[in-house]
Each structure stands twice: as structure tokens, then as C-alpha cells.
Scaffold this motif. Sequence first.
Motif, short mmCIF file in Angstrom:
data_model
loop_
_atom_site.label_atom_id
_atom_site.label_comp_id
_atom_site.label_asym_id
_atom_site.label_seq_id
_atom_site.Cartn_x
_atom_site.Cartn_y
_atom_site.Cartn_z
N SER A 125 -2.42 -1.26 -6.05
CA SER A 125 -2.08 -2.67 -6.23
C SER A 125 -0.95 -2.90 -7.22
CB SER A 125 -3.33 -3.43 -6.69
OG SER A 125 -3.07 -4.80 -6.88
N ASN A 126 -0.25 -3.98 -7.02
CA ASN A 126 0.72 -4.58 -7.95
C ASN A 126 1.31 -5.76 -7.20
OD1 ASN A 126 2.89 -5.30 -9.67
ND2 ASN A 126 3.04 -3.21 -10.41
N PHE A 127 1.53 -6.89 -7.89
CA PHE A 127 2.05 -8.02 -7.12
C PHE A 127 3.58 -8.07 -7.12
CE2 PHE A 127 2.97 -9.75 -11.03
CZ PHE A 127 2.37 -10.93 -11.45
N LYS A 128 4.21 -7.01 -7.59
CA LYS A 128 5.67 -6.93 -7.51
C LYS A 128 6.06 -5.94 -6.43
CE LYS A 128 9.73 -6.73 -10.49
NZ LYS A 128 10.62 -6.12 -9.49
N GLY A 129 6.95 -6.34 -5.56
CA GLY A 129 7.42 -5.44 -4.52
C GLY A 129 8.26 -4.32 -5.11
N GLY A 130 8.34 -3.21 -4.40
CA GLY A 130 9.18 -2.11 -4.84
C GLY A 130 8.55 -1.17 -5.83
N SER A 131 7.24 -1.30 -6.06
CA SER A 131 6.58 -0.41 -7.02
C SER A 131 5.98 0.82 -6.34
CB SER A 131 5.49 -1.16 -7.79
OG SER A 131 4.44 -1.55 -6.91
N ALA A 132 6.29 1.02 -5.07
CA ALA A 132 5.88 2.22 -4.31
C ALA A 132 4.40 2.25 -3.99
CB ALA A 132 6.30 3.49 -5.04
N LYS A 133 3.79 1.09 -3.74
CA LYS A 133 2.37 1.06 -3.37
C LYS A 133 2.13 1.79 -2.04
CE LYS A 133 1.96 -3.40 -3.43
NZ LYS A 133 3.30 -3.72 -3.95
N THR A 134 2.94 1.45 -1.04
CA THR A 134 2.73 2.04 0.28
C THR A 134 3.03 3.53 0.26
OG1 THR A 134 3.21 -0.05 1.41
CG2 THR A 134 3.48 1.97 2.69
N CYS A 135 4.12 3.91 -0.36
CA CYS A 135 4.47 5.32 -0.47
C CYS A 135 3.35 6.09 -1.15
CB CYS A 135 5.77 5.47 -1.27
SG CYS A 135 6.32 7.17 -1.50
N THR A 136 2.81 5.53 -2.22
CA THR A 136 1.70 6.16 -2.94
C THR A 136 0.46 6.26 -2.06
OG1 THR A 136 2.52 5.37 -5.08
CG2 THR A 136 0.20 5.96 -4.96
N SER A 137 0.11 5.16 -1.40
CA SER A 137 -1.11 5.11 -0.58
C SER A 137 -1.07 6.12 0.56
CB SER A 137 -1.30 3.70 -0.01
OG SER A 137 -1.46 2.75 -1.03
N VAL A 138 0.06 6.16 1.28
CA VAL A 138 0.15 7.05 2.45
C VAL A 138 0.18 8.51 2.02
CG1 VAL A 138 1.50 7.66 4.49
CG2 VAL A 138 1.27 5.26 3.84
N HIS A 139 0.96 8.83 0.99
CA HIS A 139 1.01 10.22 0.52
C HIS A 139 -0.36 10.67 -0.01
CE1 HIS A 139 5.46 10.07 0.71
NE2 HIS A 139 5.37 11.39 0.75
N LEU A 140 -1.05 9.78 -0.72
CA LEU A 140 -2.38 10.13 -1.24
C LEU A 140 -3.35 10.35 -0.09
CD1 LEU A 140 -4.44 10.52 -3.49
CD2 LEU A 140 -4.73 8.02 -3.56
N ALA A 141 -3.32 9.47 0.90
CA ALA A 141 -4.23 9.59 2.05
C ALA A 141 -3.99 10.91 2.78
CB ALA A 141 -4.03 8.41 3.00
N GLN A 142 -2.72 11.26 2.99
CA GLN A 142 -2.42 12.51 3.69
C GLN A 142 -2.76 13.73 2.85
OE1 GLN A 142 1.62 12.35 5.16
NE2 GLN A 142 1.07 10.97 6.83
N HIS A 143 -2.53 13.66 1.56
CA HIS A 143 -2.89 14.77 0.68
C HIS A 143 -4.39 15.05 0.76
CE1 HIS A 143 -3.33 17.17 -3.04
NE2 HIS A 143 -4.39 16.41 -3.27
N LEU A 144 -5.20 14.00 0.67
CA LEU A 144 -6.65 14.18 0.71
C LEU A 144 -7.10 14.72 2.07
CD1 LEU A 144 -7.78 10.97 -1.21
CD2 LEU A 144 -7.80 13.33 -2.05
N ALA A 145 -6.45 14.25 3.14
CA ALA A 145 -6.78 14.77 4.48
C ALA A 145 -6.43 16.26 4.58
CB ALA A 145 -6.06 13.97 5.54
N LEU A 146 -5.30 16.64 3.99
CA LEU A 146 -4.89 18.05 3.99
C LEU A 146 -5.85 18.92 3.18
CD1 LEU A 146 -1.04 17.60 3.58
CD2 LEU A 146 -2.14 18.82 5.47
N GLN A 147 -6.50 18.32 2.20
CA GLN A 147 -7.46 19.05 1.39
C GLN A 147 -8.84 19.12 2.03
OE1 GLN A 147 -6.43 20.75 -1.25
NE2 GLN A 147 -4.39 19.91 -0.84
N GLY A 148 -9.01 18.40 3.16
CA GLY A 148 -10.27 18.49 3.88
C GLY A 148 -11.19 17.29 3.77
N TYR A 149 -10.75 16.24 3.10
CA TYR A 149 -11.57 15.03 2.98
C TYR A 149 -11.40 14.16 4.22
CZ TYR A 149 -11.62 16.28 -1.99
OH TYR A 149 -11.76 16.94 -3.19
#
Length: 450
Positions: A125-149
Motif C-alpha cells: 500500500s501507499n496512496f502515492k503513485g509511482g512507489s512501485a506497489k505493483t512491481c513489488t506485489s508481482v515480484h513477491l508473488a512470483q518469488h514465493l511461487a518459485l519457492q514452492g508456496y
Amino acid sequence: MGTEVLERGIMLSQMKADHKALSSTLAALAQSQFPPKAEKNLRKFAASEAAAYLGITPRYLALSADEMGLEIEKVGRGERRYYSLEQMNQIRIYLAEKAGDDTAKALNYDPRRKEDEDIQIIACSNFKGGSAKTCTSVHLAQHLALQGYRVLLVDLDPQGSASSMLGFVPEMVPEEESLFASIRYSDPKPMSEVVQKTYFDNLDLAIGSPFLTEWEFFAPHYATLAGQEEPVLRNRIADIEDEKKQKGITNTRLRELEDELASNHAKLSDCLQRKLYFTRLQLAFENVEDAYDVIICDTPPSLGYLSNAASFAADHLLVTIHPQWIDCESMAQYLATSIAHNEFFESTVAKQLGPEYLVPKTLQYLITRHDNTSRPETDVVTMLRSQLQNVLTNTMLRSSAIAEAGNVQQTLYEAERSNFNGKTYDRALDSVNRVNSEIEELLKSYWGRS
């Protein structure tokens, strides 16, 4: 007056024309990149990469795959092996089963949560655009999937950027297949019927789409109406309870009152769900909790109703910060607004449902898009670490590799290293991995794992 009306009319006409032109162009582009019957695919991983994700040697990886009888792709004269993520996860489970009673070893291979471990929900979360929320969310989701979660990514942004990154075109997704269908007030669908499988094994998606703006618009309307209905229902329930206590009441009348009481309690429950709009996402998640280990919410750049619902549902709030002074000023405003909102949520829930419905949450800060060669940015990072609690040790660095991968709707985990300057790619991937591994360790700690 006539001129003002004319100008407004011209502006509106221009908006309509511009929207039509831009939408048609984007739709054509989407059709070319992702035709209706096309599917985005994940590359296969070289043996060294796959073994690193599994925490074993390439030789043991090959041996395990052969023992399982997996058909592994072999390339070139040297028959270099390449593994799909699905095969990697199959090998994880196989190795965990081989570990037998060695629980620690089994968890190292297959980290999925056990029955006595609660699902972990993260809201970025953050209410300012451009703080990389989506980039963070997608990379984190894929990282966890790669780790087997087992991971569910929930795209709460009406712009649907996270959904686009995973190969969906938000404006082309039907309402019944979008996240909106599971949180709408009229005939909501179970979340399990809305969630979409992705090309990334172990990673599912609740698609964000423009339909979510409708929920953002109607949530306060339904909450207001519910606030007016509630006292009427509570008074009627009290009247029924009083009448039940009267002497000489017949069995027939008592049964009528019991039926009416049950009906009014059901109406009151529905009323409270509409009034406590910020609980709606949490209630929707109950339908899919058994299927996942982690849920990650990518929120819109605002502190509106959707962001508040994600914040309330989350066990962990991950706030992304771009280390510049103007962003720090925005962060101070974000915190002030969040404090007011969350104090209201907690007091309302404690009063309406009871304090037992309040669960402890954690707040973490992640510094994103950081140019660590910039002295001014380094000074801001130092200030943030001195003033804020729970700032993650690792930072997500600004990198042309992340930007270039994003331009073709890919993450660093999907992109081929050969398409980038090798050192730039390695530096960016190392930064992302360090951040995601730190968050993963935090999740493990909440499960009581060392």
C-alpha cells in the motif's frame, strides 16, 4: 453562462472522443500481444537455476527427476536440462516425502503451510503513485511461487496493472471473471469461482478491472443505507424478545416469533456486512483460505474504500516508499490518514462485533526504486531508518532491467538474462531476491519456523 456550458460540452465531447480513440488502440495492441486464444507462458529454467530454487545440486536435481520419471527437456549436444516450474514443484513434493520424519528437511523442500499455521495476508500500500506497489506485489508473488508456496495475488486496482503483468487485459475481462464479482453487493460470487489460474504454477490471480470503480462508488451508499436500517432491525429484535417473555403466549405465536427473530437476525447480519464495508474483502477471502499459503493484495494509489478493505483484511501492511523528500511528505500524510481510518475501523468493529474480531497486524516499510549512487537519496534512506520502525533491511534498487522487463509485461523472474546487460540484470535480480527473501523470512517467523 452560454460560453461556460459550451466549453464544458466541448471538453466532454473531447473526453469521449479521446477515450474512444485510445481504447480502440489499446484493444488492438492487446489483441496483437495477447490474442483471445493466446496464453502467456513462463520460460523453463536451466538446471543451475532450478537447483538453486530447490536448494539442491544440479546433479541431485537430475537424479530426482529421473527417479520420478519426469520428461525433462534436453537441449544441445551436451543435453543441457531445462525444467518447468511445475516440474520443479513436483520435485519439491517428492523430496519432502523422501525426507520422511525429518520435518525441518521436508519444510525446506516443501514450505507450504501446515494445518496449524494460519494463512498470511499482505497488503502492499501507499496512496502515492509511482512507489512501485505493483512491481513489488508481482515480484513477491512470483518469488514465493518459485519457492514452492501457494499464492493468490489480488489486484484491487481498477487499472489492473498487476493483472496485465500476468497476461490479462483488464478491459477485456468480463465482470463475472473479475474480482469485483466476489465483492459486489448484488449476487456476489464465491471467491473460488472468480480466481483465475495463471501460467505461473502455484500462482493464482483475482483480476482487477474497471468494474472495481463501481464498488468504490457504491460502498459508501450501501454503508449509509445499512446505518439507517440497523436501529430499526435492532428495535424489532428487542420487541420480539420482549413479547416472547410474556405470560400466556401460545405455542403457535411463539413459533411465529422464533421464525421472525431468525429472519431479523439474518437481516441484521447482512446489514452489518454492508455497514462495515471494510470487512467485505476479508469475508470474501474466507472462501479460499484453505487453498493458499499467502495472499498478496496490490492496492490502488489511494486510501479509498478498496485500499481500506485490503488494509483491514491484511495481517501485514507493506508500505512502499520512494526515497525522495516529496515522497516522504506524502508518507506523513498517508500515515495521518491511515491512523484516522484504522482507529475508526477498530472502534467500530469492537463495538459492533466485539474486540475478539480484532487481530494484531504488522507494519513494514520497503524502500523502492532506490538509486544507491545518489547522495540525496542515501540521505533520505538514512533519515527514514532513523525515524521509522520496521524498515526492511534490503531495498529494491532502481534498475533499467526492471523497467525494460516491465515494458514487455515481464518480471525479472520471467525475463531471459541474455536480453539484458548481464551485470545490470544480475544486480537488479539480486536486489529483488534480497527483498523478497527478507519478507519470506518474516512470514516464516509468524508460522513459528526458525
